[in-house]
Design an enzyme around this catalytic site. Structure first.
Site, PDB file in Angstrom:
ATOM      1  N   ARG A   1     -37.819 -63.563 -55.383  1.00 43.49           N
ATOM      2  CA  ARG A   1     -38.480 -64.331 -54.327  1.00 43.49           C
ATOM      3  C   ARG A   1     -39.962 -64.002 -54.373  1.00 43.49           C
ATOM      4  O   ARG A   1     -40.382 -63.057 -55.021  1.00 43.49           O
ATOM      5  CB  ARG A   1     -37.889 -63.966 -52.967  1.00 43.49           C
ATOM      6  CG  ARG A   1     -36.406 -64.361 -52.839  1.00 43.49           C
ATOM      7  CD  ARG A   1     -35.989 -64.413 -51.391  1.00 43.49           C
ATOM      8  NE  ARG A   1     -34.557 -64.569 -51.241  1.00 43.49           N
ATOM      9  CZ  ARG A   1     -33.933 -65.742 -51.112  1.00 43.49           C
ATOM     10  NH1 ARG A   1     -34.614 -66.869 -51.160  1.00 43.49           N
ATOM     11  NH2 ARG A   1     -32.639 -65.792 -50.947  1.00 43.49           N
ATOM     12  N   GLY A   2     -40.750 -64.793 -53.687  1.00 44.94           N
ATOM     13  CA  GLY A   2     -42.199 -64.528 -53.642  1.00 44.94           C
ATOM     14  C   GLY A   2     -42.954 -65.521 -54.502  1.00 44.94           C
ATOM     15  O   GLY A   2     -42.481 -65.933 -55.553  1.00 44.94           O
TER      16      GLY A   2
ATOM     17  N   ILE B   1     -26.195 -73.363 -51.489  1.00 44.12           N
ATOM     18  CA  ILE B   1     -24.773 -73.238 -51.183  1.00 44.12           C
ATOM     19  C   ILE B   1     -24.453 -73.974 -49.878  1.00 44.12           C
ATOM     20  O   ILE B   1     -23.333 -74.428 -49.667  1.00 44.12           O
ATOM     21  CB  ILE B   1     -24.405 -71.737 -51.134  1.00 44.12           C
ATOM     22  CG1 ILE B   1     -22.921 -71.521 -51.382  1.00 44.12           C
ATOM     23  CG2 ILE B   1     -24.869 -71.105 -49.841  1.00 44.12           C
ATOM     24  CD1 ILE B   1     -22.560 -70.098 -51.719  1.00 44.12           C
ATOM     25  N   ASP B   2     -25.475 -74.152 -49.023  1.00 43.34           N
ATOM     26  CA  ASP B   2     -25.258 -74.783 -47.712  1.00 43.34           C
ATOM     27  C   ASP B   2     -25.142 -76.308 -47.780  1.00 43.34           C
ATOM     28  O   ASP B   2     -24.853 -76.936 -46.761  1.00 43.34           O
ATOM     29  CB  ASP B   2     -26.410 -74.433 -46.747  1.00 43.34           C
ATOM     30  CG  ASP B   2     -26.482 -72.953 -46.441  1.00 43.34           C
ATOM     31  OD1 ASP B   2     -25.495 -72.260 -46.693  1.00 43.34           O
ATOM     32  OD2 ASP B   2     -27.534 -72.499 -45.949  1.00 43.34           O
TER      33      ASP B   2
ATOM     34  N   GLY C   1     -24.960 -70.635 -43.782  1.00 46.22           N
ATOM     35  CA  GLY C   1     -25.398 -71.841 -43.075  1.00 46.22           C
ATOM     36  C   GLY C   1     -26.577 -71.486 -42.187  1.00 46.22           C
ATOM     37  O   GLY C   1     -26.424 -71.285 -40.993  1.00 46.22           O
ATOM     38  N   ARG C   2     -27.761 -71.371 -42.798  1.00 44.98           N
ATOM     39  CA  ARG C   2     -28.959 -70.967 -42.028  1.00 44.98           C
ATOM     40  C   ARG C   2     -29.372 -72.051 -41.048  1.00 44.98           C
ATOM     41  O   ARG C   2     -29.651 -71.780 -39.895  1.00 44.98           O
ATOM     42  CB  ARG C   2     -30.127 -70.708 -42.985  1.00 44.98           C
ATOM     43  CG  ARG C   2     -30.030 -69.416 -43.761  1.00 44.98           C
ATOM     44  CD  ARG C   2     -31.217 -69.314 -44.710  1.00 44.98           C
ATOM     45  NE  ARG C   2     -32.477 -69.330 -43.973  1.00 44.98           N
ATOM     46  CZ  ARG C   2     -33.075 -68.243 -43.479  1.00 44.98           C
ATOM     47  NH1 ARG C   2     -32.526 -67.065 -43.645  1.00 44.98           N
ATOM     48  NH2 ARG C   2     -34.219 -68.340 -42.825  1.00 44.98           N
TER      49      ARG C   2
ATOM     50  N   ILE D   1     -19.623 -61.897 -51.029  1.00 47.21           N
ATOM     51  CA  ILE D   1     -18.452 -62.133 -51.900  1.00 47.21           C
ATOM     52  C   ILE D   1     -18.426 -63.608 -52.306  1.00 47.21           C
ATOM     53  O   ILE D   1     -18.201 -63.947 -53.466  1.00 47.21           O
ATOM     54  CB  ILE D   1     -17.155 -61.740 -51.175  1.00 47.21           C
ATOM     55  CG1 ILE D   1     -17.169 -60.244 -50.864  1.00 47.21           C
ATOM     56  CG2 ILE D   1     -15.922 -62.120 -51.998  1.00 47.21           C
ATOM     57  CD1 ILE D   1     -15.991 -59.751 -50.053  1.00 47.21           C
TER      58      ILE D   1
ATOM     59  N   ARG E   1     -21.010 -65.813 -52.315  1.00 42.55           N
ATOM     60  CA  ARG E   1     -22.155 -66.177 -53.151  1.00 42.55           C
ATOM     61  C   ARG E   1     -21.993 -65.765 -54.604  1.00 42.55           C
ATOM     62  O   ARG E   1     -22.533 -66.390 -55.507  1.00 42.55           O
ATOM     63  CB  ARG E   1     -23.428 -65.504 -52.618  1.00 42.55           C
ATOM     64  CG  ARG E   1     -23.984 -66.171 -51.402  1.00 42.55           C
ATOM     65  CD  ARG E   1     -25.332 -65.568 -51.079  1.00 42.55           C
ATOM     66  NE  ARG E   1     -25.915 -66.193 -49.918  1.00 42.55           N
ATOM     67  CZ  ARG E   1     -26.512 -67.369 -49.933  1.00 42.55           C
ATOM     68  NH1 ARG E   1     -26.616 -68.047 -51.065  1.00 42.55           N
ATOM     69  NH2 ARG E   1     -27.015 -67.888 -48.845  1.00 42.55           N
TER      70      ARG E   1
HETATM   71  P1  ATP Z   1     -32.632 -70.097 -51.257  1.00 39.39           P
HETATM   72  O1  ATP Z   1     -31.897 -71.280 -50.750  1.00 39.39           O
HETATM   73  O2  ATP Z   1     -31.788 -69.099 -51.894  1.00 39.39           O
HETATM   74  O3  ATP Z   1     -33.614 -69.557 -50.261  1.00 39.39           O
HETATM   75  P2  ATP Z   1     -35.021 -70.989 -52.481  1.00 39.39           P
HETATM   76  O4  ATP Z   1     -35.354 -71.695 -53.738  1.00 39.39           O
HETATM   77  O5  ATP Z   1     -35.484 -71.680 -51.232  1.00 39.39           O
HETATM   78  O6  ATP Z   1     -33.490 -70.701 -52.482  1.00 39.39           O
HETATM   79  P3  ATP Z   1     -37.001 -68.958 -52.036  1.00 39.39           P
HETATM   80  O7  ATP Z   1     -36.960 -67.490 -52.270  1.00 39.39           O
HETATM   81  O8  ATP Z   1     -37.328 -69.466 -50.697  1.00 39.39           O
HETATM   82  O9  ATP Z   1     -35.619 -69.525 -52.546  1.00 39.39           O
HETATM   83  O10 ATP Z   1     -38.054 -69.599 -53.047  1.00 39.39           O
HETATM   84  C1  ATP Z   1     -37.890 -69.456 -54.460  1.00 39.39           C
HETATM   85  C2  ATP Z   1     -39.237 -69.353 -55.128  1.00 39.39           C
HETATM   86  O11 ATP Z   1     -40.063 -70.470 -54.762  1.00 39.39           O
HETATM   87  C3  ATP Z   1     -39.999 -68.107 -54.728  1.00 39.39           C
HETATM   88  O12 ATP Z   1     -40.622 -67.582 -55.867  1.00 39.39           O
HETATM   89  C4  ATP Z   1     -40.984 -68.625 -53.690  1.00 39.39           C
HETATM   90  O13 ATP Z   1     -42.147 -67.843 -53.591  1.00 39.39           O
HETATM   91  C5  ATP Z   1     -41.295 -70.009 -54.211  1.00 39.39           C
HETATM   92  N1  ATP Z   1     -41.730 -70.871 -53.113  1.00 39.39           N
HETATM   93  C6  ATP Z   1     -41.168 -70.963 -51.894  1.00 39.39           C
HETATM   94  N2  ATP Z   1     -41.830 -71.849 -51.111  1.00 39.39           N
HETATM   95  C7  ATP Z   1     -42.851 -72.329 -51.864  1.00 39.39           C
HETATM   96  C8  ATP Z   1     -43.928 -73.263 -51.632  1.00 39.39           C
HETATM   97  N3  ATP Z   1     -44.061 -73.897 -50.463  1.00 39.39           N
HETATM   98  N4  ATP Z   1     -44.783 -73.486 -52.642  1.00 39.39           N
HETATM   99  C9  ATP Z   1     -44.672 -72.852 -53.825  1.00 39.39           C
HETATM  100  N5  ATP Z   1     -43.683 -71.959 -54.112  1.00 39.39           N
HETATM  101  C10 ATP Z   1     -42.794 -71.693 -53.151  1.00 39.39           C
HETATM  102 MG    MG Z   2     -35.325 -70.877 -49.269  1.00 40.75          MG
END
Ligand code: ATP
Ligand code: MG
Length: 429
Positions: free
Chosen positions: A147-148, A202-203, A247-248, A352, A354
């Protein structure tokens, strides 16, 4: 119509000048589209006025493609949380690139978007049919995730250096927003890089998509937890089984799991607020009537009953309060206070669920998503996700898919069926 219809136009990198190397397949023509509205009442204004109804571009292999596949490299990245079927998608992408189009350089970026930034030093994995041979049997993602945020300019620098023509991003809404920024940066530089998303949530909460992979497996596994909760609850006097599910923002997993075998008596989802007093009173009545109760609660339900969230993860997602343990303690406290002996079993199967490999149906779905993603990239589509609508694979612009989350309509048919199955009152207030 008094509201604006969605714009389903998908961006294209340019003219398709190369013949597809695929043989013996049913090609899709660019004119083949799927109607957005399927209800007669929604279509009627278009029929009456002769206006073009909104429609989505159909997925599938094109006879002419944008890239010369013998010259290009492709990349795959997985971001966000784990979801059953992610490895199936990686496998399907790799095999389609390799066998359908003859691409020999398929890079799997490690640890999410971090791996797409060279200075982090995570060397990409060269994906071949041998490497992906049995990965569909494994849960998680062989590429790992993170993440990030990462800078789009740094990511496009590395994509250019590796000669990546198509980047496949497997992730949720955050990943798709990140993917759109990569596509924008590539376009700004005038580089023909296609960015294709395969939605991983997953949601099942992505708008303009009827299903996302992993959801069916999640419901399967969630039901195992509900079965355990029901067995425990019926095995004790005033037995209560409480299961917290994913389910966030959208309670689809809790809702569908409730419909399996109709063992759930209270389904609590983020879309339908409830009061603690109303819920506890209904629970008391249920115990008095039947001697046991099963509760399925989505992680994002009842957040208004908890202290406001202040923390976020590295990607900026707000950390939710724990409604599961809150309800457990509130139920125990309430029945202790009124002098009724209960036996409560609390089950939180989220990790489990996920980490499961996909079930057969999800696995087949992942394969088709992967193939359609490759076809979309090859014909130069970009900044889009592969979706499905009315049993067909579609191309949906990322901006639409991330515009807002798909949620249960508390006045709609799904929620009505859930209420009909549980017997809980429409409002527990
Ligand atoms: P999950 O449903 O598991 O949260 P996700 O793809 O939303 O999946 P995140 O961790 O929120 O998971 O984001 C995945 C990647 O996308 C991370 O590296 C995050 O920094 C990047 N990201 C999230 N939001 C943005 C945005 N608005 N612009 C650019 N990059 C983003
Ligand atoms: Mg997300």
């Amino acid at each position: 119509m008094n509201h604006q219809e969605p714009d389903f136009n998908v961006e294209r990198l340019g003219e398709c000048r190369f013949p597809s190397p695929m043989r013996g397949v049913r090609f899709t023509t660019d004119g083949e589209r799927i109607l957005y509205h399927s209800r007669y009442q929604e279509m009627r204004p278009f029929i009456d006025s002769g206006r073009e109804p909104p429609s989505m571009e159909m997925g599938g292999p094109r006879e002419r493609i944008f890239f010369d596949p013998s010259t290009i490299a492709c990349g795959i990245v997985t971001c966000g949380g784990l979801c059953p079927g992610t490895n199936d998608v990686i496998r399907a992408l790799t095999l389609s690139l390799y066998h359908h189009y003859g691409v020999r350089r398929v890079y799997g970026f490690r640890y999410g978007f971090e791996g797409v930034v060279k200075r982090h030093g995570h060397s990409p994995l060269l994906l071949t049919p041998e490497v992906v041979d049995r990965i569909g049997e494994l849960g998680g993602t062989i590429l790992a995730s993170s993440r990030g945020p990462q800078a789009p300019s740094e990511m496009v620098d590395y994509l250019e250096e590796l000669g990546i023509a198509i980047l496949f991003t497997i992730g949720g809404d955050g990943t798709l927003k990140g993917a759109a920024k990569i596509a924008e940066e590539a376009a700004r530089r005038g580089r023909p890089i296609s960015v294709i998303g395969i939605p991983k949530t997953i949601d099942n909460d992505v708008s303009f998509l009827q299903n996302t992979f992993g959801f069916e497996t999640a419901v399967d596994e969630a039901h195992r937890a509900i079965y355990a909760a029901h067995t425990e609850a019926t095995g004790a006097r005033n037995g209560i089984g409480l299961v917290k599910l994913m389910g966030r923002d959208s309670g689809f997993i809790a809702a569908y799991s409730t419909l399996v075998n109709s063992q759930v008596n209270f389904c609590l989802v983020p879309e339908v607020p409830f009061t603690l007093a109303g819920f506890l009173k209904s629970l008391e009545e249920r115990l008095a009537l039947r001697g046991h109760a099963v509760i399925a609660v989505a992680e994002g339900a009842g957040q208004e009953l908890l202290p406001a969230a202040t923390e976020s993860d590295a990607s900026g997602n707000v950390k939710l309060g724990d409604i599961g343990t809150f309800l457990r303690d509130a139920i125990n406290g309430h029945f202790r206070a009124i002098g009724t002996e209960i036996t409560l079993k609390y089950i939180d199967p989220s990790y489990i669920i996920r980490s499961q490999p996909a079930n057969s149906h999800d696995s087949a779905f992942c394969l088709l998503l992967g193939h359609n993603a490759v076809h979309a990239g090859m014909c130069g589509r970009t900044c889009m996700v592969v979706g499905n609508w009315n049993q067909q694979f579609t191309h949906v612009p990322i901006r639409l898919a991330t515009h807002q989350r798909k949620k249960i309509d508390p006045k709609g048919r799904l929620w009505s069926s859930v209420l009909a199955s549980t017997g809980q009152s429409r409002e527990i207030d």
